[in-house]
Structure formats: structure tokens, C-alpha cells
Design a protein around this motif. Structure first.
Motif, PDB file in Angstrom:
ATOM      1  N   TYR A   1      -5.290  -6.383  -2.128  1.00 16.59           N
ATOM      2  CA  TYR A   1      -4.043  -6.852  -2.750  1.00 16.59           C
ATOM      3  C   TYR A   1      -2.823  -6.237  -2.060  1.00 16.59           C
ATOM      4  O   TYR A   1      -1.882  -6.939  -1.710  1.00 16.59           O
ATOM      5  CB  TYR A   1      -4.030  -6.515  -4.245  1.00 16.59           C
TER       6      TYR A   1
ATOM      7  N   SER B   1      -1.948  -7.605   1.240  1.00 18.44           N
ATOM      8  CA  SER B   1      -1.469  -8.983   1.232  1.00 18.44           C
ATOM      9  C   SER B   1       0.019  -9.079   0.943  1.00 18.44           C
ATOM     10  O   SER B   1       0.591 -10.153   0.972  1.00 18.44           O
ATOM     11  CB  SER B   1      -2.216  -9.775   0.156  1.00 18.44           C
ATOM     12  N   LEU B   2       0.641  -7.938   0.629  1.00 24.78           N
ATOM     13  CA  LEU B   2       2.029  -7.990   0.204  1.00 24.78           C
ATOM     14  C   LEU B   2       3.019  -8.264   1.316  1.00 24.78           C
ATOM     15  O   LEU B   2       4.215  -8.250   1.100  1.00 24.78           O
ATOM     16  CB  LEU B   2       2.401  -6.680  -0.521  1.00 24.78           C
ATOM     17  N   GLY B   3       2.521  -8.502   2.505  1.00 20.74           N
ATOM     18  CA  GLY B   3       3.444  -8.882   3.567  1.00 20.74           C
ATOM     19  C   GLY B   3       3.805  -7.712   4.444  1.00 20.74           C
ATOM     20  O   GLY B   3       3.436  -6.584   4.191  1.00 20.74           O
TER      21      GLY B   3
ATOM     22  N   GLY C   1       1.333  -4.453   4.740  1.00 23.41           N
ATOM     23  CA  GLY C   1       1.475  -4.585   3.298  1.00 23.41           C
ATOM     24  C   GLY C   1       2.303  -3.452   2.737  1.00 23.41           C
ATOM     25  O   GLY C   1       3.108  -2.834   3.431  1.00 23.41           O
ATOM     26  N   LEU C   2       2.113  -3.155   1.476  1.00 29.27           N
ATOM     27  CA  LEU C   2       2.889  -2.121   0.814  1.00 29.27           C
ATOM     28  C   LEU C   2       1.964  -1.264  -0.030  1.00 29.27           C
ATOM     29  O   LEU C   2       1.232  -1.785  -0.873  1.00 29.27           O
ATOM     30  CB  LEU C   2       3.963  -2.780  -0.067  1.00 29.27           C
TER      31      LEU C   2
END
Lengths: 171, 223
Positions: free
Chosen positions: A124, A127-129, A133-134
Motif C-alpha cells: 500500500y 503505491s502512494l506514488g 511511495g510514502l
């Protein structure tokens, strides 16, 4: 009385303060499951007698055993679920690698669940970009310092102080 | 930084809307979404556009910092701003994840039965996470306990076992757009329902259920 062992499991967790994970009570679970098996078999036999043998007087006992079965299940699931919630909290508290003291208190299946949870969470977050991600398990507290203490030559700061961007802190 | 950002709104009945926001406006939107999510008892509508744009913004700021000269002060200030934004974004996403985990059967059920055209409470990544969480937990309970129980007791309805969010909890709000004739339903049988108007700028303490749609539309801000 029935459900004593199941109640004990619940009490055990109730006593443990938040964040603590007592050792997995494998024995306790096993005993509850055994009691459930016994209750069920007694009920099976009584149900037969009640139906074919006309033993209507057995019905209250059958109902009582059924209630005990439901209570045993509820306590067991509550025990297991509450432990999962505590284990989940550990990921957020300690990160991916748990202290060994805690690991010893977990069953193999709980460890498996923990690993799956870690993996889901990692997927997850990735997937945050952005590039990686983050990591939302970081930055748990708001940035503390509103004022960065710097020793700077006055001529550099004057403008910014007047603009209100900086404040002259005398300490 | 004076460039503007394209914030393509979600596909709605009126077609997709494109809003152009300045970075400052974007961060304000983020903070509003963050506060709403913190104070609402249920999981709110997902805002993937905001998350995406803020992530882009952070990347952008990181790029600028790398290229900037080692002017100590400017770099520190920008870095602090980045940390602040990152904190708000992380906190927002954490808050959502916690609600997803806490109410997982209900969140998934709501998504399953969502009417077409209604915006989702879950981003596609959150949806994947929620499904995995449910699957892992169900499998765990089955293998450790349920499958060893008498046959008629092996199924547990998680929708009944896991509590729902309490929509009757009270929340503080500030009114952004004037609302008229809001119906407040009685809590107890002796009370009657009554109607109130919400003046712009006023603040109220009210049951969440009464004003839930107003949070979604942006007419009120939870505080």
C-alpha cells in the motif's frame, strides 16, 4: 461451570495493559475447543433422544449447552482477534522487525498473520506514488520546531525579519 | 512557486471536472480533508486526486531543494515546509487506514453495495489493502479456531461480530456554506424533531449523522 476456561482467556487479555502481548495461551485454546466438542456431542445425543425418544424434558439442557457453545466461540474469537489488534499495533510501534521477547509470545500463525500484514502495508505504501511511495509509519508527530535556531549575520536576516518570515530569538 | 496544479476531479454525474489550484490551495484542501477525516467517526470519501497532487508537490519541492544553492536558511525553511506537508499527508492516510482496519467488514460491504455514480470511500490501493486484511484475518481465525469447532458453529458473520462506526457521535463543525432547514432527528422518544438553519461562519456541536452529507459536499468543516 461451562465456559470457565474461555472466560479466563478473555480476563488474561483484559488484565494486560495496551501494547502488551502476553504469551499465546495455546493450552487454553485447546481446552476450550475440547469443551466445545464435548458439549456438542452431548447435545447431539440428547437431540436424538428428544426427537425419537420423546424426551422433551431434555430441551432446556440442550439450549443451555448451545448457549455455552456460543459463548465459548465468542470468547475464543475475541481473544484471538484482540491479540491480532495488539500485534498490528506492534508493527506501528516497533517497525518491521519485532523485538525477540515479543516474538516468543506469538504463535506461528500469528507470526504468519503479522508477516502478511506487513506485506500488505508495504504494498500500500509503495503505491502512494513518487519513486518509493510514502512511508506513513514515519512522521508520527508534527514537526516540533516552529523556529529553527540559527546564528546568522544580521545583514542576512534583516529583510526576512521584517517580512515576518523569521523571528529574532534571544535565548 | 507560482505554478498552478491541475486537479482533475473525480468522475461525477456532471462529467469530470478540472480544477486548477495553486500549491497553497492544494495544501489547504489537504488540511481540510485531514481534519474532516480525523473527526468523522466513519471513513470519508477517498480523495486520490489530492493525495496524488500532494505527492507530486513534495517531489517537486525535493527537486528544487537539490538544485538550490547551499543557502542555509532557504533550504531549512523549505525543508520544514516539506516536513509539515508530509506529516499532514501521512497523518491523513494513517487515519484512513486505521478506520479501514477497524471497520473492515462494513467498509468492504459498503463498497460492494455502492450504487453506480456514488463516489467510493476507498481508493483502489486502499480497497486492495482492505480485501487482503479481511482475507488474512478470516483465514487466521478459521485455521486457528473455527475449523476445530463443531460444524454448525464454524461460520462467523464478521458484519455482526465487528462493531460499526457510531454515526451518532457528536462532532464540532464550522459552517462554510449557509444551510437552511436541516432536520435534526430526536435522540429520545420524548423529543420531537426540529429544523435548524446553519449560518455561514457559525460553529456547532452536533450529531455526525445529521450533517454527514454536508461534510461530503464541503458545506461544513469538522474542527
Amino acid at each position: 461451570m461451562f465456559c470457565e476456561k474461555a472466560m479466563e482467556l478473555v480476563r488474561e487479555l483484559h488484565r494486560a495493559p495496551e501494547g502488551q502481548l502476553p504469551a499465546f495461551n495455546e493450552d487454553g485454546i485447546r481446552q476450550v475447543l475440547e469443551e466445545m466438542k464435548a458439549l456438542y456431542e452431548q447435545n447431539q445425543s440428547d437431540v436424538n433422544d428428544a426427537k425419537s425418544g420423546g424426551r422433551g424434558d431434555l430441551i432446556p439442557t440442550i439450549k443451555f449447552r448451545h448457549c455455552s457453545l456460543l459463548r465459548n466461540r465468542r470468547c475464543t474469537v475475541a481473544y484471538l482477534y484482540d491479540r491480532l489488534l495488539r500485534i498490528r499495533a506492534l508493527r506501528w510501534e516497533y517497525g518491521s522487525v519485532l523485538p525477540s521477547a515479543l516474538r516468543f509470545h506469538m504463535s506461528a500463525e500469528e507470526m504468519e498473520w503479522f508477516n502478511q500484514y506487513k506485506k500488505s502495508l508495504a504494498t500500500y505504501m509503495r503505491s502512494l506514488g513518487g519513486a518509493e511511495g510514502l512511508d506513513i509509519t514515519q512522521d508520527m508527530k508534527p514537526p516540533k520546531s516552529l523556529y529553527i535556531e540559527h546564528f546568522l549575520p544580521r545583514w542576512k536576516c534583516e529583510q526576512l525579519i521584517r517580512q515576518g518570515v523569521l523571528e529574532h530569538v534571544l535565548s | 512557486m507560482t505554478e498552478e496544479l491541475d486537479l482533475a476531479g473525480p468522475d461525477s454525474d456532471a462529467g469530470s471536472e478540472e480544477v486548477v489550484l495553486t500549491p497553497a490551495e492544494l495544501i489547504e484542501r489537504l488540511e481540510q480533508a485531514w481534519m474532516n477525516e480525523k473527526f468523522a467517526p466513519e471513513l470519508l470519501e477517498s480523495k486520490p486526486e489530492i493525495v496524488e497532487c500532494v505527492m507530486e508537490q513534495l517531489d517537486h519541492m525535493e527537486e528544487n531543494l537539490k538544485r538550490a544553492k547551499k543557502e542555509d536558511l532557504k533550504v531549512s525553511i523549505h525543508r520544514m515546509e516539506m516536513e509539515r506537508i508530509r506529516y499532514v499527508l501521512s497523518s491523513y492516510l494513517r487515519c484512513r487506514l486505521m478506520k479501514i482496519e477497524k471497520f473492515f467488514p462494513h467498509v468492504l460491504e459498503k463498497e460492494k453495495t455502492r450504487p453506480e455514480g456514488e463516489p467510493s470511500s476507498l481508493s483502489s490501493e486502499e480497497f486492495a489493502f482492505a480485501k487482503e486484511y479481511m482475507a488474512h484475518t478470516e483465514t487466521y481465525l478459521k485455521n486457528v479456531a473455527l475449523k476445530h469447532m463443531p460444524p454448525n458453529l464454524q461460520k462467523v458473520d464478521l458484519l455482526r461480530a465487528v462493531p460499526k462506526p457510531d454515526l451518532d457521535s457528536y462532532v464540532f463543525l464550522r459552517v462554510k456554506e449557509r444551510q437552511e432547514n436541516i432536520l435534526v432527528e430526536p435522540e429520545a422518544d420524548e423529543q420531537k424533531d426540529y429544523v435548524i438553519d446553519l449560518e455561514e461562519g457559525s460553529q456547532h456541536l452536533i450529531r455526525y449523522r445529521t450533517i454527514a452529507p454536508l461534510v461530503a459536499s464541503g458545506a461544513v468543516q469538522l474542527i
